[in-house]
Enzyme design. Structure first.
Site, PDB file in Angstrom:
ATOM      1  N   ASN A 133       0.855  -1.186   0.000  1.00 58.44           N
ATOM      2  CA  ASN A 133       0.000   0.000   0.000  1.00 58.44           C
ATOM      3  C   ASN A 133       0.896   1.243   0.000  1.00 58.44           C
ATOM      4  O   ASN A 133       1.730   1.411   0.896  1.00 58.44           O
ATOM      5  CB  ASN A 133      -0.904  -0.015   1.240  1.00 58.44           C
ATOM      6  CG  ASN A 133      -1.911   1.114   1.251  1.00 58.44           C
ATOM      7  OD1 ASN A 133      -1.585   2.263   0.979  1.00 58.44           O
ATOM      8  ND2 ASN A 133      -3.150   0.793   1.578  1.00 58.44           N
ATOM      9  N   HIS A 151      -5.596   3.480  -1.535  1.00 58.80           N
ATOM     10  CA  HIS A 151      -6.882   3.701  -0.880  1.00 58.80           C
ATOM     11  C   HIS A 151      -7.229   5.188  -0.997  1.00 58.80           C
ATOM     12  O   HIS A 151      -7.028   5.965  -0.062  1.00 58.80           O
ATOM     13  CB  HIS A 151      -6.801   3.280   0.588  1.00 58.80           C
ATOM     14  CG  HIS A 151      -8.122   3.273   1.303  1.00 58.80           C
ATOM     15  ND1 HIS A 151      -8.423   2.353   2.291  1.00 58.80           N
ATOM     16  CD2 HIS A 151      -9.218   4.053   1.193  1.00 58.80           C
ATOM     17  CE1 HIS A 151      -9.637   2.588   2.749  1.00 58.80           C
ATOM     18  NE2 HIS A 151     -10.137   3.635   2.103  1.00 58.80           N
ATOM     19  N   GLU A 207      -8.673   0.151  -2.858  1.00 60.83           N
ATOM     20  CA  GLU A 207      -9.538   0.025  -1.688  1.00 60.83           C
ATOM     21  C   GLU A 207     -10.360   1.301  -1.520  1.00 60.83           C
ATOM     22  O   GLU A 207      -9.916   2.389  -1.888  1.00 60.83           O
ATOM     23  CB  GLU A 207      -8.702  -0.160  -0.422  1.00 60.83           C
ATOM     24  CG  GLU A 207      -7.840  -1.388  -0.384  1.00 60.83           C
ATOM     25  CD  GLU A 207      -7.044  -1.489   0.903  1.00 60.83           C
ATOM     26  OE1 GLU A 207      -6.568  -2.601   1.198  1.00 60.83           O
ATOM     27  OE2 GLU A 207      -6.906  -0.472   1.613  1.00 60.83           O
ATOM     28  N   THR A 236      -7.918   6.219   9.544  1.00 60.59           N
ATOM     29  CA  THR A 236      -7.593   4.987   8.844  1.00 60.59           C
ATOM     30  C   THR A 236      -8.771   4.043   9.028  1.00 60.59           C
ATOM     31  O   THR A 236      -9.673   4.308   9.824  1.00 60.59           O
ATOM     32  CB  THR A 236      -6.296   4.363   9.392  1.00 60.59           C
ATOM     33  OG1 THR A 236      -5.939   3.226   8.595  1.00 60.59           O
ATOM     34  CG2 THR A 236      -6.459   3.938  10.839  1.00 60.59           C
ATOM     35  N   HIS A 274      -3.872  -4.637   7.679  1.00 58.82           N
ATOM     36  CA  HIS A 274      -3.994  -3.572   8.669  1.00 58.82           C
ATOM     37  C   HIS A 274      -3.077  -3.862   9.855  1.00 58.82           C
ATOM     38  O   HIS A 274      -3.336  -4.764  10.648  1.00 58.82           O
ATOM     39  CB  HIS A 274      -5.422  -3.358   9.166  1.00 58.82           C
ATOM     40  CG  HIS A 274      -5.629  -1.957   9.687  1.00 58.82           C
ATOM     41  ND1 HIS A 274      -6.027  -0.917   8.874  1.00 58.82           N
ATOM     42  CD2 HIS A 274      -5.460  -1.421  10.901  1.00 58.82           C
ATOM     43  CE1 HIS A 274      -6.104   0.189   9.583  1.00 58.82           C
ATOM     44  NE2 HIS A 274      -5.762  -0.084  10.821  1.00 58.82           N
ATOM     45  N   HIS A 325       1.590   1.025   6.053  1.00 58.73           N
ATOM     46  CA  HIS A 325       2.167   1.890   7.081  1.00 58.73           C
ATOM     47  C   HIS A 325       3.426   1.283   7.692  1.00 58.73           C
ATOM     48  O   HIS A 325       4.484   1.929   7.749  1.00 58.73           O
ATOM     49  CB  HIS A 325       1.125   2.166   8.165  1.00 58.73           C
ATOM     50  CG  HIS A 325       1.604   3.093   9.240  1.00 58.73           C
ATOM     51  ND1 HIS A 325       1.650   4.456   9.070  1.00 58.73           N
ATOM     52  CD2 HIS A 325       2.084   2.838  10.490  1.00 58.73           C
ATOM     53  CE1 HIS A 325       2.128   5.013  10.175  1.00 58.73           C
ATOM     54  NE2 HIS A 325       2.399   4.056  11.040  1.00 58.73           N
TER      55      HIS A 325
END
Length: 237
Positions: free
Chosen positions: A7, A43, A70, A100, A190, A214
């Site tokens: 991501n 996202h 996403e 988030t 996540h 992240h």
């Protein structure tokens, strides 16, 4: 082997902080693929706080691996996905002001809405995935919407991993077993990190893909993107 999709939202956040094009989001996406990433995830949110809608359009011509978009399926998002036609769209129920993603779908309550959205994407040849909590009932509900995959929301696993990893993983094993029984593909994401990814991958049967942003970017500040991507790939073998 479980696929690694990176991501790149945080790369866009860093770029937007100065208003220019450093770091170059498109170059980073290409580099990540060269380093071994098997997918690129974005996202975009309505306020374009990190990924911009134009980024999504530009990345379509850059990404050679799996492109995963996403987002909350508001009409603007649906229109964007239908325009780009990525390999996968992941439906996430985040509110406009969410920092988030912080919850999975209630697939039973929102069955009719999700079914209609998924039907639209499937008619366009786009694989769909639904972001869900590790609850067998929500997994069963996802099946009824017509989606091909679920993405397990792994924040609770990551939070509890240090204290008791065996306890933390149990809900995810049960959800994954349910998904396997009913023929649902399993993604996850996540707060997964180098610290907790290997145990998760070994415990979850038939885990197809993880989406990591992240933690991977934070770890790369110390270790470098190329090195970190390959460290994840090694742990996912």
């Amino acid at each position: 082997m479980t696929k690694l999709s990176v991501n790149i939202n945080k790369i866009a956040t860093l770029r937007n902080a100065r208003g220019g094009n450093v770091p170059d989001l498109l170059k980073v996406a290409k580099d990540l693929e060269d380093f071994g990433a098997q997918g690129i995830t974005i996202h975009p949110r309505p306020d374009e706080r990190h990924i911009r809608y134009q980024d999504a359009r530009d990345l379509k011509n850059i990404v050679k691996t799996e492109f995963n978009i996403e987002g909350n399926p508001v009409q603007k998002f649906i229109d964007l996905v239908l325009e780009i036609k990525p390999e996968q769209v992941t439906l996430v129920p985040d509110s406009v002001d969410a920092i988030t993603s912080n919850a999975g779908w209630d697939t039973i309550k929102h069955k009719d809405f999700l079914s209609e959205v998924i039907k639209t994407f499937k008619q366009a040849g786009i694989r769909t995935s639904i972001f869900v909590d590790p609850d067998p009932k929500m997994v069963m509900g996802a099946k009824d919407t017509g989606t091909e995959r679920i993405e397990l929301y792994t924040e609770s696993y990551a939070r509890e991993f240090i204290q008791n990893k065996a306890r933390a993983i149990q809900p995810f094993i049960k959800a994954a077993e349910t998904a396997n029984e009913i023929g649902m593909g399993i993604n996850a994401g996540h707060d997964l990190s180098l610290e907790n990814i290997q145990y998760f991958g070994k415990q979850i049967p038939n885990l197809l893909e993880v989406s990591i942003g992240h933690a991977l970017i934070c770890e790369a500040l110390y270790l470098g993107l190329d090195n970190v991507v390959n460290m994840y790939l090694h742990k996912l073998k």
